[in-house]
Design a protein around this motif. Structure first.
Motif, mmCIF file in Angstrom:
data_model
loop_
_atom_site.group_PDB
_atom_site.id
_atom_site.type_symbol
_atom_site.label_atom_id
_atom_site.label_comp_id
_atom_site.label_asym_id
_atom_site.label_seq_id
_atom_site.Cartn_x
_atom_site.Cartn_y
_atom_site.Cartn_z
ATOM 1 N N MET A 87 0.820 -1.204 0.000
ATOM 2 C CA MET A 87 0.000 0.000 0.000
ATOM 3 C C MET A 87 0.859 1.261 0.000
ATOM 4 O O MET A 87 0.663 2.171 -0.814
ATOM 5 N N TRP A 402 -7.376 1.939 2.360
ATOM 6 C CA TRP A 402 -6.285 1.190 1.731
ATOM 7 C C TRP A 402 -6.734 0.542 0.427
ATOM 8 O O TRP A 402 -5.985 0.500 -0.544
ATOM 9 N N ILE A 403 -7.969 0.022 0.405
ATOM 10 C CA ILE A 403 -8.495 -0.564 -0.834
ATOM 11 C C ILE A 403 -8.584 0.501 -1.927
ATOM 12 O O ILE A 403 -8.188 0.272 -3.072
ATOM 13 N N LEU A 406 -5.150 1.404 -3.405
ATOM 14 C CA LEU A 406 -4.646 0.433 -4.378
ATOM 15 C C LEU A 406 -5.427 0.511 -5.692
ATOM 16 O O LEU A 406 -4.846 0.371 -6.775
ATOM 17 N N LEU A 407 -6.737 0.737 -5.610
ATOM 18 C CA LEU A 407 -7.520 0.907 -6.828
ATOM 19 C C LEU A 407 -7.096 2.170 -7.581
ATOM 20 O O LEU A 407 -7.000 2.172 -8.811
ATOM 21 N N GLN A 432 -0.191 -5.472 -6.118
ATOM 22 C CA GLN A 432 -1.401 -4.678 -5.879
ATOM 23 C C GLN A 432 -2.638 -5.567 -5.810
ATOM 24 O O GLN A 432 -3.499 -5.407 -4.943
ATOM 25 N N LEU A 433 -2.738 -6.512 -6.738
ATOM 26 C CA LEU A 433 -3.888 -7.422 -6.749
ATOM 27 C C LEU A 433 -3.866 -8.333 -5.516
ATOM 28 O O LEU A 433 -4.916 -8.629 -4.933
ATOM 29 N N LEU A 436 -5.065 -6.197 -2.611
ATOM 30 C CA LEU A 436 -6.521 -6.028 -2.665
ATOM 31 C C LEU A 436 -7.239 -7.292 -2.205
ATOM 32 O O LEU A 436 -8.239 -7.230 -1.475
ATOM 33 N N ALA A 440 -9.646 -7.500 1.056
ATOM 34 C CA ALA A 440 -11.035 -7.954 0.920
ATOM 35 C C ALA A 440 -11.314 -9.129 1.854
ATOM 36 O O ALA A 440 -12.384 -9.202 2.473
#
Length: 498
Positions: A87, A402-403, A406-407, A432-433, A436, A440
């Motif tokens: 992040m 944080w999500i 990254l998006l 990054q993926l 995420l 999640a």
């Protein structure tokens, strides 16, 4: 993270209007936050970034995390540290190109949509207000170790006024104070690790060995994968505040040099300060003898210092924890004031909050944040439920922010050639993926676990409230909303092929 060498610095930079280096720059967004003094030095930026990654949680909640995972807590903190590093590296890649006080709120507005920018900044502001209230109460409680007759609220208010005064002065004052607070924390952990390793391997005393890591019932993972995963949540709370490295980019003299310098070796430092320190605790003290208490006299760190023969171990650790709490308060007030400043300059908050003093400080934003912090601390002191609700909002808000960071970074990379970036995140977009996905999964765990689902119970209504506030603002200020949407649309359509 062996590929940290991919973080490079070069002379290429974004242009205010043109695009010679391949950068996309929306000058209207960056210019509106102008006026802050670029007075932070590279050394201050490095120590502030370290201090942001070292909260009071490592001292106060390590016993709680060990109770979840046993010696496997080292894996838990390694996972939490991986998420934090992904992040903050992604965030800093954007910060060097767009050095603004609004930082991730501006990036969400620019590369996602205005709603995301609104929610990120207000959500993060409130999360930091709540967290600072906790720190103020904690600092007051730990002062009673030396002054038991003085009420906690007096210490809490006194400390709050001190950090508010520091943040109302020149940003260099903030940087100097935070530099020394961070120095105390870093020095304490390094000394703790050295003394612990000496005790484990018998340097100057009888060797304790490593059998506590594997020979106790259940072995290294006494509660299995579930325990390790639940301890990741505690680990995540330790890294709240690490985002400060990007927020300071708007006030660092040379962000293209300071930000990469702050990032280099961060993964190694996080490993040493968290994983190794908790490994020392688990090796020296059987995990099943550690409770979840946060009292300083029962802290695992105090027990280890006592085993090392250091006199007044509890008093020393009490001083370190108070320093960590004050550092957290100082950094959080800085973050809160810059979020409000950014919101005001963006037209999302009253204009007065965007005004600067002669010293370059957003005093009105500092004062309003301080009032809300004091209210948060008072509310937490009145009822334990209020503390839980505020903590729930803080935790839910952190994961949401944080999500969105990254998006935003994924969209940012679509608009910039990797070869032209002064700072590059290694292994893009795999990390990054992965980040995420882990975030999640943590969010789903919080929703399903009875001990943590309060974060969703208060976090979701808070998110809905912010969303409603955004649409009310959009309706009340259609001209401003249209301008913001136009800037975001420009970012979406001005894609530079990688």
């Amino acid at each position: 993270m062996a590929a940290c060498s991919d973080l490079t610095s070069n002379a290429v930079g974004p242009s205010a209007t043109a695009n010679p280096g391949g950068f996309l720059t929306i000058t209207s967004i960056e210019t509106r936050e102008a006026g802050l003094h670029k007075a932070l030095t590279k050394g201050q930026a490095i120590m502030i970034s370290l201090g942001g990654a070292l909260g009071t949680t490592i001292f106060l909640s390590s016993g709680f995390a060990l109770g979840y995972a046993g010696p496997g807590v080292m894996v838990s903190y390694a996972i939490a540290g991986l998420i934090a590093v992904v992040m903050v590296f992604s965030l800093s890649e954007m910060a060097v190109v767009h050095p603004t006080a609004g930082s991730f709120g501006v990036y969400a507005e620019l590369y996602l949509n205005p709603w995301a920018g609104f929610v990120v900044r207000y959500g993060y502001w409130f999360a930091e207000v709540a967290a600072t209230g906790f720190e103020a109460i904690a600092a007051g409680i730990y002062m009673t170790y030396w002054f038991p007759s003085v009420p906690v609220w007096m210490w809490s208010i006194g400390f709050a006024f001190i950090v508010l005064w520091v943040n109302s002065r020149s940003v260099n004052n903030f940087g100097t104070v935070e530099y020394w607070f961070s120095w105390i924390k870093v020095s304490a952990i390094v000394l703790f690790i050295i003394l612990g390793l000496a005790h484990i391997f018998g340097l100057g005393s009888k060797a304790v060995g490593l059998h506590n890591l594997y020979a106790l019932p259940g072995g290294f993972f006494p509660h299995g994968a579930h325990g390790v995963w639940m301890a990741v949540i505690v680990g995540m709370l330790s890294f709240v505040g690490i985002e400060v490295v990007a927020v300071t980019s708007g006030e660092v003299a040379e962000p293209r040099k300071a930000i990469p310098a702050a990032l280099r070796g961060m993964a190694v430092r996080l490993f040493l300060f968290y994983v190794l320190a908790l490994g020392v605790v688990a090796a020296l003290i059987p995990w099943n003898q550690l409770g979840g208490s946060v009292a300083v006299a029962q802290s695992p760190f105090v027990k280890v210092l006592g085993m090392s023969g250091i006199p007044y171990a509890a008093g020393i650790m009490n001083f370190v924890i108070i320093s960590a709490a004050l550092s957290g308060m100082n950094t959080n007030v800085y973050l809160c004031s810059r979020m409000l400043f950014s919101l005001a300059r963006g037209g999302y908050a009253p204009k007065a909050l965007g005004q600067l003093s002669k010293a370059g400080a957003p005093v009105a934003a500092v004062v309003l944040s301080g009032v809300c912090i004091l209210a948060s601390a008072a509310l937490s002191a009145i009822t334990p439920k209020a503390y839980a609700y505020l903590q729930g909002i803080a935790l839910f808000g952190m994961i949401t922010v944080w999500i969105l960071i990254l998006l935003s970074h994924l969209r940012f990379r679509r608009a910039h050639r990797a070869a032209d970036l002064p700072v590059r995140m290694p292994f893009f977009p795999v990390l990054q993926l992965l980040g995420l996905g882990l975030l999640a999964a943590l969010a789903a765990t919080l929703a399903l676990d009875k001990d943590w689902n309060l974060s969703w119970m208060v976090g979701v209504p808070w998110l809905l409230l912010l969303t409603a506030a955004y649409f009310i603002w959009k309706k009340a200020a259609p001209g401003r909303a249209k301008a913001v949407a136009s800037a975001a649309a420009t970012a979406d359509t001005s894609i530079i092929a990688p």
